[in-house]
Motif scaffolding. Structure first.
Motif, PDB file in Angstrom:
ATOM      1  N   PHE A  80      95.310  48.811  22.372  1.00 14.30           N
ATOM      2  CA  PHE A  80      95.426  48.959  23.820  1.00 14.30           C
ATOM      3  C   PHE A  80      96.846  48.634  24.297  1.00 14.30           C
ATOM      4  O   PHE A  80      97.376  49.271  25.211  1.00 14.30           O
ATOM      5  CB  PHE A  80      94.415  48.020  24.484  1.00 14.30           C
ATOM      6  N   GLY A  81      97.483  47.656  23.661  1.00 14.09           N
ATOM      7  CA  GLY A  81      98.826  47.252  24.063  1.00 14.09           C
ATOM      8  C   GLY A  81      99.197  45.913  23.464  1.00 14.09           C
ATOM      9  O   GLY A  81      98.569  45.452  22.503  1.00 14.09           O
ATOM     10  N   ASP A  82     100.215  45.265  24.023  1.00 14.45           N
ATOM     11  CA  ASP A  82     100.658  43.971  23.527  1.00 14.45           C
ATOM     12  C   ASP A  82      99.615  42.902  23.841  1.00 14.45           C
ATOM     13  O   ASP A  82      98.879  42.986  24.830  1.00 14.45           O
ATOM     14  CB  ASP A  82     101.995  43.576  24.152  1.00 14.45           C
ATOM     15  N   VAL A  83      99.591  41.879  22.993  1.00 17.44           N
ATOM     16  CA  VAL A  83      98.609  40.805  23.126  1.00 17.44           C
ATOM     17  C   VAL A  83      99.316  39.454  23.009  1.00 17.44           C
ATOM     18  O   VAL A  83     100.150  39.248  22.119  1.00 17.44           O
ATOM     19  CB  VAL A  83      97.507  40.900  22.047  1.00 17.44           C
ATOM     20  N   TYR A  84      98.974  38.552  23.909  1.00 12.85           N
ATOM     21  CA  TYR A  84      99.367  37.150  23.823  1.00 12.85           C
ATOM     22  C   TYR A  84      98.104  36.311  23.640  1.00 12.85           C
ATOM     23  O   TYR A  84      97.050  36.634  24.190  1.00 12.85           O
ATOM     24  CB  TYR A  84     100.052  36.676  25.102  1.00 12.85           C
ATOM     25  N   ALA A  85      98.220  35.207  22.910  1.00 12.48           N
ATOM     26  CA  ALA A  85      97.139  34.228  22.829  1.00 12.48           C
ATOM     27  C   ALA A  85      97.760  32.843  22.923  1.00 12.48           C
ATOM     28  O   ALA A  85      98.785  32.572  22.297  1.00 12.48           O
ATOM     29  CB  ALA A  85      96.360  34.375  21.526  1.00 12.48           C
ATOM     30  N   LEU A  86      97.141  31.972  23.699  1.00 11.47           N
ATOM     31  CA  LEU A  86      97.718  30.642  23.882  1.00 11.47           C
ATOM     32  C   LEU A  86      96.696  29.555  23.585  1.00 11.47           C
ATOM     33  O   LEU A  86      95.491  29.787  23.548  1.00 11.47           O
ATOM     34  CB  LEU A  86      98.288  30.490  25.300  1.00 11.47           C
ATOM     35  N   ASP A  87      97.227  28.357  23.350  1.00 11.04           N
ATOM     36  CA  ASP A  87      96.418  27.145  23.256  1.00 11.04           C
ATOM     37  C   ASP A  87      96.461  26.463  24.618  1.00 11.04           C
ATOM     38  O   ASP A  87      97.532  26.301  25.205  1.00 11.04           O
ATOM     39  CB  ASP A  87      96.965  26.192  22.187  1.00 11.04           C
ATOM     40  N   MET A  88      95.314  26.046  25.104  1.00 14.27           N
ATOM     41  CA  MET A  88      95.237  25.435  26.426  1.00 14.27           C
ATOM     42  C   MET A  88      95.810  24.019  26.411  1.00 14.27           C
ATOM     43  O   MET A  88      95.569  23.248  25.462  1.00 14.27           O
ATOM     44  CB  MET A  88      93.789  25.389  26.905  1.00 14.27           C
ATOM     45  N   ILE A  89      96.553  23.652  27.436  1.00 14.65           N
ATOM     46  CA  ILE A  89      96.994  22.268  27.590  1.00 14.65           C
ATOM     47  C   ILE A  89      95.767  21.379  27.818  1.00 14.65           C
ATOM     48  O   ILE A  89      94.875  21.718  28.582  1.00 14.65           O
ATOM     49  CB  ILE A  89      97.979  22.131  28.763  1.00 14.65           C
ATOM     50  N   GLY A  90      95.742  20.249  27.110  1.00 20.68           N
ATOM     51  CA  GLY A  90      94.629  19.321  27.238  1.00 20.68           C
ATOM     52  C   GLY A  90      93.507  19.555  26.254  1.00 20.68           C
ATOM     53  O   GLY A  90      92.511  18.828  26.264  1.00 20.68           O
ATOM     54  N   GLU A  91      93.655  20.569  25.394  1.00 27.92           N
ATOM     55  CA  GLU A  91      92.679  20.881  24.352  1.00 27.92           C
ATOM     56  C   GLU A  91      93.352  20.729  22.989  1.00 27.92           C
ATOM     57  O   GLU A  91      94.583  20.812  22.887  1.00 27.92           O
ATOM     58  CB  GLU A  91      92.187  22.320  24.507  1.00 27.92           C
ATOM     59  N   PRO A  92      92.578  20.514  21.922  1.00 22.36           N
ATOM     60  CA  PRO A  92      93.193  20.457  20.603  1.00 22.36           C
ATOM     61  C   PRO A  92      93.859  21.778  20.264  1.00 22.36           C
ATOM     62  O   PRO A  92      93.262  22.846  20.421  1.00 22.36           O
ATOM     63  CB  PRO A  92      92.014  20.157  19.664  1.00 22.36           C
ATOM     64  N   GLY A  93      95.090  21.709  19.823  1.00 20.81           N
ATOM     65  CA  GLY A  93      95.870  22.900  19.520  1.00 20.81           C
ATOM     66  C   GLY A  93      97.329  22.546  19.390  1.00 20.81           C
ATOM     67  O   GLY A  93      97.695  21.371  19.254  1.00 20.81           O
ATOM     68  N   ARG A  94      98.183  23.543  19.456  1.00 17.43           N
ATOM     69  CA  ARG A  94      99.622  23.324  19.335  1.00 17.43           C
ATOM     70  C   ARG A  94     100.296  23.085  20.688  1.00 17.43           C
ATOM     71  O   ARG A  94     101.476  22.753  20.730  1.00 17.43           O
ATOM     72  CB  ARG A  94     100.277  24.521  18.654  1.00 17.43           C
ATOM     73  N   SER A  95      99.565  23.260  21.788  1.00 22.84           N
ATOM     74  CA  SER A  95     100.111  22.885  23.087  1.00 22.84           C
ATOM     75  C   SER A  95     100.067  21.360  23.220  1.00 22.84           C
ATOM     76  O   SER A  95      99.226  20.694  22.602  1.00 22.84           O
ATOM     77  CB  SER A  95      99.321  23.534  24.223  1.00 22.84           C
ATOM     78  N   VAL A  96     100.958  20.815  24.043  1.00 23.79           N
ATOM     79  CA  VAL A  96     101.068  19.361  24.190  1.00 23.79           C
ATOM     80  C   VAL A  96     100.981  18.986  25.660  1.00 23.79           C
ATOM     81  O   VAL A  96     101.791  19.443  26.476  1.00 23.79           O
ATOM     82  CB  VAL A  96     102.394  18.835  23.597  1.00 23.79           C
ATOM     83  N   GLN A  97      99.994  18.162  26.009  1.00 23.42           N
ATOM     84  CA  GLN A  97      99.863  17.687  27.382  1.00 23.42           C
ATOM     85  C   GLN A  97     100.777  16.484  27.601  1.00 23.42           C
ATOM     86  O   GLN A  97     100.775  15.534  26.813  1.00 23.42           O
ATOM     87  CB  GLN A  97      98.415  17.305  27.687  1.00 23.42           C
ATOM     88  N   GLU A  98     101.533  16.501  28.705  1.00 20.62           N
ATOM     89  CA  GLU A  98     102.468  15.424  29.014  1.00 20.62           C
ATOM     90  C   GLU A  98     102.165  14.717  30.336  1.00 20.62           C
ATOM     91  O   GLU A  98     102.659  13.616  30.568  1.00 20.62           O
ATOM     92  CB  GLU A  98     103.895  15.968  29.049  1.00 20.62           C
ATOM     93  N   ARG A  99     101.400  15.347  31.212  1.00 26.16           N
ATOM     94  CA  ARG A  99     101.034  14.757  32.494  1.00 26.16           C
ATOM     95  C   ARG A  99      99.547  14.946  32.731  1.00 26.16           C
ATOM     96  O   ARG A  99      98.946  15.904  32.227  1.00 26.16           O
ATOM     97  CB  ARG A  99     101.812  15.417  33.637  1.00 26.16           C
TER      98      ARG A  99
END
Length: 321
Positions: free
Chosen positions: A110-129
């Motif tokens: 269909f086209g380009d795809v992004y996928a993210l890890d949510m802030i505040g959930e286990p993953g590679r994103s990092v919650q700071e506030r």
């Protein structure tokens, strides 16, 4: 393998919805932000994450985007078609980006795809506030999307990820040209008491694996949940990561009616997480720009069970934007 991987997402996108909203508050820890409870837990999660991520095509780009609430990890794949807004995938709680292994290949046509890890959930994103409200959740996501080069995107989520999509377009639209939500339990109607009661014990970090396996099998209508990389990822995340997020709540009818972007709602007809027929009825009555479909034979693991059908429906939906 694809069907098994899809079915095991039921506990990710179902029971953990309740766990995030109930048990998180019961077991609230002193830190005001989500965090791994130990270095060993962080390492075990990293190993499981890499193993599950290997099930997806190799990303063309890996981004770490700074926001007011922390750093967002986001992956990008280049699609084979052009001229349509990219899809941005929001996972169910505790699932993170690797849960989309069944969907990315179909969506790339269909086209380009992004996928993210949510802030505040286990993953590679990092919650700071601290995140204390739905408005906070919409703000960090809006700030991340604003850093993408495309003028518009399609926001796409399953289960609690679908709740987060709706929460975002309730509070902000920004770059969002359209929204797609798959069986977003707890968004249009309440969760059954049976789901809440079953979810609480398996959400405890010290619960034995057998409890989770039994619950997972129930939510998957008796299907096996063994030997799937993303299932291992989820279980390690449940045990090792302490969430500090506000409880998701059903959206009032007036908020749903105020959404001013097109929304595609796809419900799972055999979802045990909610009365999907009633949720579809509410969606049809409240969304001013809504398209509602029900996959009659789908479980709450709909994203992994019907990846091609979902991609086709998304493509048809996008043509009308």
């Amino acid at each position: 393998m694809a069907q098994r991987r899809g079915r095991v997402l039921v506990p990710v996108l179902a029971g953990l919805l309740v766990a995030a909203g109930v048990v998180t508050f019961v077991l609230r820890e002193p830190s005001p932000v989500g965090h791994f409870r130990s270095a060993d837990g962080y390492d075990r999660f990293g190993t499981a994450y890499d193993r599950a991520m290997a099930e997806l095509p190799k990303p063309d780009q890996v981004l770490d985007l700074r926001t007011s609430f922390g750093v967002v990890r986001l992956y990008r794949w280049t699609g084979t078609a052009t001229g349509t807004p990219p899809v941005v995938l929001l996972p169910g709680t505790s699932a993170s980006a690797p849960m989309w292994a069944d969907n990315v290949p179909a969506l790339l046509r269909f086209g380009d795809v992004y996928a993210l890890d949510m802030i505040g959930e286990p993953g590679r994103s990092v919650q700071e506030r601290p995140i204390t409200s739905g408005a906070d959740q919409a703000r960090w996501l809006d700030e991340a999307l604003a850093q993408l080069p495309e003028e518009k995107v399609l926001l796409f989520g399953v289960s609690l990820g679908g709740w987060n999509v709706l929460n975002h377009v309730v509070h902000r639209t920004g770059k969002v040209a359209g929204a797609v939500v798959l069986d977003p339990a707890g968004s249009f109607n309440d969760l059954p008491l049976s789901v809440i009661l079953r979810s609480i014990p398996v959400s405890l970090p010290f619960a034995p694996k057998s409890w989770r396996d039994d619950f997972n099998s129930w939510t998957a209508n008796g299907a096996s949940v063994e030997d799937v990389p993303v299932a291992d990822l989820i279980e390690v995340g449940m045990q090792s990561y302490a969430k500090q997020l506000p409880a998701p709540a059903r959206f009032p009818a007036e908020q749903l009616a105020a959404i001013d972007v097109p929304v595609l709602v796809i419900m799972a007809g055999k979802s045990v997480m909610h009365d999907s027929a009633e949720a579809a009825r509410v969606a049809e009555q409240t969304l001013r720009h809504g398209t509602v479909k029900v996959y009659a034979e789908a479980s709450h693991a709909i994203s992994g069970e019907y990846p091609q059908e979902i991609a086709d429906d998304l493509a048809a939906f996008a043509k009308g934007l």
